[in-house]
Scaffold this motif. Structure first.
Motif, PDB file in Angstrom:
ATOM      1  N   SER A 126      34.104 -15.617  84.299  1.00 59.17           N
ATOM      2  CA  SER A 126      34.114 -16.755  83.394  1.00 59.17           C
ATOM      3  C   SER A 126      33.789 -16.273  82.018  1.00 59.17           C
ATOM      4  O   SER A 126      34.360 -16.917  81.079  1.00 59.17           O
ATOM      5  CB  SER A 126      33.254 -17.802  84.034  1.00 59.17           C
ATOM      6  OG  SER A 126      33.559 -18.371  85.253  1.00 59.17           O
ATOM      7  N   ILE A 127      32.631 -15.392  81.985  1.00 60.72           N
ATOM      8  CA  ILE A 127      32.135 -15.225  80.656  1.00 60.72           C
ATOM      9  C   ILE A 127      33.383 -14.114  80.100  1.00 60.72           C
ATOM     10  O   ILE A 127      33.906 -14.274  78.802  1.00 60.72           O
ATOM     11  CB  ILE A 127      30.958 -14.274  80.548  1.00 60.72           C
ATOM     12  CG1 ILE A 127      29.807 -15.217  81.101  1.00 60.72           C
ATOM     13  CG2 ILE A 127      30.682 -13.732  79.201  1.00 60.72           C
ATOM     14  CD1 ILE A 127      28.426 -14.558  81.171  1.00 60.72           C
ATOM     15  N   LEU A 128      33.981 -13.289  80.740  1.00 66.80           N
ATOM     16  CA  LEU A 128      34.885 -12.525  80.200  1.00 66.80           C
ATOM     17  C   LEU A 128      36.298 -13.416  79.762  1.00 66.80           C
ATOM     18  O   LEU A 128      36.842 -12.719  78.861  1.00 66.80           O
ATOM     19  CB  LEU A 128      35.340 -11.378  81.355  1.00 66.80           C
ATOM     20  CG  LEU A 128      36.592 -10.394  81.044  1.00 66.80           C
ATOM     21  CD1 LEU A 128      35.824  -9.418  80.174  1.00 66.80           C
ATOM     22  CD2 LEU A 128      36.894  -9.644  82.480  1.00 66.80           C
ATOM     23  N   GLU A 129      36.451 -14.262  80.776  1.00 61.32           N
ATOM     24  CA  GLU A 129      37.735 -15.019  80.159  1.00 61.32           C
ATOM     25  C   GLU A 129      37.449 -15.724  78.849  1.00 61.32           C
ATOM     26  O   GLU A 129      38.210 -15.604  77.943  1.00 61.32           O
ATOM     27  CB  GLU A 129      37.928 -16.135  81.424  1.00 61.32           C
ATOM     28  CG  GLU A 129      38.962 -17.136  80.985  1.00 61.32           C
ATOM     29  CD  GLU A 129      40.325 -16.616  80.985  1.00 61.32           C
ATOM     30  OE1 GLU A 129      41.095 -16.935  80.428  1.00 61.32           O
ATOM     31  OE2 GLU A 129      40.541 -15.489  81.737  1.00 61.32           O
ATOM     32  N   ARG A 130      36.259 -16.249  78.738  1.00 64.53           N
ATOM     33  CA  ARG A 130      35.974 -17.185  77.619  1.00 64.53           C
ATOM     34  C   ARG A 130      35.733 -16.383  76.313  1.00 64.53           C
ATOM     35  O   ARG A 130      36.157 -16.686  75.393  1.00 64.53           O
ATOM     36  CB  ARG A 130      34.564 -17.826  77.759  1.00 64.53           C
ATOM     37  CG  ARG A 130      33.958 -18.769  76.937  1.00 64.53           C
ATOM     38  CD  ARG A 130      32.736 -19.440  76.972  1.00 64.53           C
ATOM     39  NE  ARG A 130      31.703 -18.166  76.797  1.00 64.53           N
ATOM     40  CZ  ARG A 130      30.525 -18.068  77.406  1.00 64.53           C
ATOM     41  NH1 ARG A 130      30.180 -19.202  78.029  1.00 64.53           N
ATOM     42  NH2 ARG A 130      29.869 -17.153  77.348  1.00 64.53           N
ATOM     43  N   ASP A 131      35.076 -15.212  76.382  1.00 68.82           N
ATOM     44  CA  ASP A 131      34.677 -14.355  75.239  1.00 68.82           C
ATOM     45  C   ASP A 131      35.429 -13.335  74.942  1.00 68.82           C
ATOM     46  O   ASP A 131      35.639 -12.707  74.079  1.00 68.82           O
ATOM     47  CB  ASP A 131      33.283 -13.873  75.496  1.00 68.82           C
ATOM     48  CG  ASP A 131      32.296 -14.745  75.756  1.00 68.82           C
ATOM     49  OD1 ASP A 131      32.435 -15.851  75.255  1.00 68.82           O
ATOM     50  OD2 ASP A 131      30.941 -14.324  75.918  1.00 68.82           O
ATOM     51  N   LEU A 132      36.597 -12.919  75.901  1.00 73.58           N
ATOM     52  CA  LEU A 132      37.458 -11.940  75.424  1.00 73.58           C
ATOM     53  C   LEU A 132      39.102 -12.338  75.599  1.00 73.58           C
ATOM     54  O   LEU A 132      39.746 -12.246  74.728  1.00 73.58           O
ATOM     55  CB  LEU A 132      37.076 -10.588  76.144  1.00 73.58           C
ATOM     56  CG  LEU A 132      38.113  -9.510  76.022  1.00 73.58           C
ATOM     57  CD1 LEU A 132      37.910  -8.828  74.520  1.00 73.58           C
ATOM     58  CD2 LEU A 132      38.023  -8.424  77.053  1.00 73.58           C
ATOM     59  N   PHE A 133      39.369 -12.894  77.148  1.00 74.07           N
ATOM     60  CA  PHE A 133      40.652 -13.076  77.270  1.00 74.07           C
ATOM     61  C   PHE A 133      41.466 -14.102  76.315  1.00 74.07           C
ATOM     62  O   PHE A 133      42.560 -14.251  75.978  1.00 74.07           O
ATOM     63  CB  PHE A 133      41.037 -13.362  78.518  1.00 74.07           C
ATOM     64  CG  PHE A 133      40.966 -12.046  79.634  1.00 74.07           C
ATOM     65  CD1 PHE A 133      40.473 -10.767  78.980  1.00 74.07           C
ATOM     66  CD2 PHE A 133      41.127 -12.084  80.902  1.00 74.07           C
ATOM     67  CE1 PHE A 133      40.443  -9.752  79.864  1.00 74.07           C
ATOM     68  CE2 PHE A 133      41.076 -10.963  81.523  1.00 74.07           C
ATOM     69  CZ  PHE A 133      40.755  -9.769  81.001  1.00 74.07           C
ATOM     70  N   ARG A 134      40.333 -15.321  75.888  1.00 75.34           N
ATOM     71  CA  ARG A 134      40.812 -16.257  75.473  1.00 75.34           C
ATOM     72  C   ARG A 134      40.622 -16.213  73.784  1.00 75.34           C
ATOM     73  O   ARG A 134      41.402 -16.836  73.044  1.00 75.34           O
ATOM     74  CB  ARG A 134      39.895 -17.549  75.646  1.00 75.34           C
ATOM     75  CG  ARG A 134      40.350 -18.289  77.089  1.00 75.34           C
ATOM     76  CD  ARG A 134      39.311 -19.443  77.440  1.00 75.34           C
ATOM     77  NE  ARG A 134      39.575 -19.876  78.922  1.00 75.34           N
ATOM     78  CZ  ARG A 134      38.911 -20.977  79.279  1.00 75.34           C
ATOM     79  NH1 ARG A 134      38.004 -21.604  78.555  1.00 75.34           N
ATOM     80  NH2 ARG A 134      39.111 -21.198  80.607  1.00 75.34           N
ATOM     81  N   ARG A 135      40.217 -15.169  73.429  1.00 74.47           N
ATOM     82  CA  ARG A 135      40.015 -14.849  72.051  1.00 74.47           C
ATOM     83  C   ARG A 135      41.117 -13.859  71.450  1.00 74.47           C
ATOM     84  O   ARG A 135      41.422 -13.895  70.331  1.00 74.47           O
ATOM     85  CB  ARG A 135      38.514 -14.166  71.753  1.00 74.47           C
ATOM     86  CG  ARG A 135      37.339 -14.934  71.928  1.00 74.47           C
ATOM     87  CD  ARG A 135      36.186 -14.303  71.656  1.00 74.47           C
ATOM     88  NE  ARG A 135      36.137 -13.864  70.229  1.00 74.47           N
ATOM     89  CZ  ARG A 135      35.358 -13.061  69.797  1.00 74.47           C
ATOM     90  NH1 ARG A 135      34.243 -12.379  70.641  1.00 74.47           N
ATOM     91  NH2 ARG A 135      35.377 -12.780  68.549  1.00 74.47           N
ATOM     92  N   TYR A 136      41.621 -13.052  72.550  1.00 75.06           N
ATOM     93  CA  TYR A 136      42.884 -12.221  72.087  1.00 75.06           C
ATOM     94  C   TYR A 136      44.070 -12.319  72.725  1.00 75.06           C
ATOM     95  O   TYR A 136      44.053 -12.705  73.977  1.00 75.06           O
ATOM     96  CB  TYR A 136      42.165 -10.623  72.325  1.00 75.06           C
ATOM     97  CG  TYR A 136      40.926 -10.332  71.626  1.00 75.06           C
ATOM     98  CD1 TYR A 136      40.987  -9.729  70.269  1.00 75.06           C
ATOM     99  CD2 TYR A 136      39.723 -10.624  72.150  1.00 75.06           C
ATOM    100  CE1 TYR A 136      40.068  -9.346  69.290  1.00 75.06           C
ATOM    101  CE2 TYR A 136      38.510 -10.386  71.260  1.00 75.06           C
ATOM    102  CZ  TYR A 136      38.701  -9.520  70.128  1.00 75.06           C
ATOM    103  OH  TYR A 136      37.443  -9.096  69.411  1.00 75.06           O
ATOM    104  N   GLU A 137      45.099 -11.946  71.921  1.00 78.02           N
ATOM    105  CA  GLU A 137      46.316 -11.771  72.747  1.00 78.02           C
ATOM    106  C   GLU A 137      46.834 -10.295  72.717  1.00 78.02           C
ATOM    107  O   GLU A 137      47.145  -9.710  71.602  1.00 78.02           O
ATOM    108  CB  GLU A 137      47.451 -12.501  71.929  1.00 78.02           C
ATOM    109  CG  GLU A 137      47.220 -14.079  72.257  1.00 78.02           C
ATOM    110  CD  GLU A 137      48.596 -14.977  71.600  1.00 78.02           C
ATOM    111  OE1 GLU A 137      49.223 -14.068  70.912  1.00 78.02           O
ATOM    112  OE2 GLU A 137      48.699 -15.889  71.897  1.00 78.02           O
ATOM    113  N   PHE A 138      46.698  -9.766  73.782  1.00 83.83           N
ATOM    114  CA  PHE A 138      47.023  -8.419  74.054  1.00 83.83           C
ATOM    115  C   PHE A 138      48.434  -8.113  73.952  1.00 83.83           C
ATOM    116  O   PHE A 138      49.330  -8.726  74.687  1.00 83.83           O
ATOM    117  CB  PHE A 138      46.365  -7.624  75.159  1.00 83.83           C
ATOM    118  CG  PHE A 138      44.759  -8.124  75.432  1.00 83.83           C
ATOM    119  CD1 PHE A 138      44.078  -7.526  74.329  1.00 83.83           C
ATOM    120  CD2 PHE A 138      44.338  -8.832  76.278  1.00 83.83           C
ATOM    121  CE1 PHE A 138      42.780  -7.801  74.449  1.00 83.83           C
ATOM    122  CE2 PHE A 138      43.172  -9.123  76.329  1.00 83.83           C
ATOM    123  CZ  PHE A 138      42.191  -8.722  75.544  1.00 83.83           C
TER     124      PHE A 138
END
Length: 243
Positions: free
Chosen positions: A200-212
């Motif tokens: 959940s932290i990985l999703e919130r702090d990384l995946f939702r902040r960046y578009e790869f």
């Protein structure tokens, strides 16, 4: 694809299927498994694809005979008093924007100190990838393969019922390294609450902040995030473990 237009990798659908046959769908055929995927996971999918995935997984009804060599061990309550007693392991996927390409992140978290003891990221996630990651984590933490004549184990690893975790390769790895592998019941993510919380932290702090836009970009950011999480991020919950 979901009804909302999101693309889902086959690996995620395979996990849905494995959870189904471990639970209420144990006696379902292709038709009912297809309907279950539509109803419970909001997928647009036809029976031909479900049949193909079931064949690849070896879970067509006549073949469902279990794996007697590596029997299923259900979770039990454990009192964790030190690191390296219980690791929780799971897999998450992300996507490359504007494409149908996916990458996968498999992580093992130590329930006691909440650190990520090992992780893998790549364009696919097989049992070989995961056992390689676990082997490196065991070496990094200097765990010894303990003689199990007294019922002791190197480490307890807890997973869901994903195809990677019920494979012969994963079972052989656990047996060779005296890892006690236990699996949570279907639809019971609370038994893997620590790794679920991390994702959940990985999703919130990384995946939702960046578009790869390409794989190397995603892997670089994942590596940076793991370094930050393990070494610099404040973990409030750890105050209870280290007063």
């Amino acid at each position: 694809m979901t009804n909302s237009g999101d693309f889902i990798p086959d690996e995620q659908i395979e996990e849905f299927l494995m959870e189904a046959i471990e639970g209420d769908g144990a006696t379902y055929g292709i038709k009912n498994l297809t309907q279950l995927l539509k109803d419970e996971h909001d997928l647009q999918i036809n029976h031909k694809k479900v049949a193909r995935l079931c064949k690849e997984l070896g879970i067509l009804l006549p073949q469902r005979q279990g794996n007697p060599k590596y029997p299923k061990r259900l979770v039990r309550n454990r009192i964790i008093t030190a690191p390296n007693q219980l690791w929780q392991l799971d897999i998450k996927y992300g996507n490359i924007v504007g494409s149908r390409r996916f990458f996968f992140v498999a992580c093992a978290i130590d329930v006691f100190d909440r650190s990520i003891v090992g992780y893998y990221r790549g364009p696919r996630c097989t049992a070989k990838d995961i056992t390689g990651m676990l082997n490196e984590a065991i070496i990094r933490r200097q765990l010894q393969v303990i003689d199990d004549s007294n019922g002791r184990h190197c480490i307890v690893v807890r997973t869901d019922n994903g195809p990677q975790f019920i494979s012969n390769l994963f079972g052989e790895f656990c047996e060779k390294n005296n890892v006690f592998h236990e699996r949570i019941p279907p639809r019971s993510p609370n038994y893997n609450a620590y790794i679920e919380s991390f994702f959940s932290i990985l999703e919130r702090d990384l995946f939702r902040r960046y578009e790869f836009t390409y794989f190397e970009e995603a892997y670089y950011e994942i590596d940076e995030f793991m370094e930050f999480y393990n070494h610099r991020r404040y973990h409030g919950a750890l105050e209870e473990c280290h007063p």
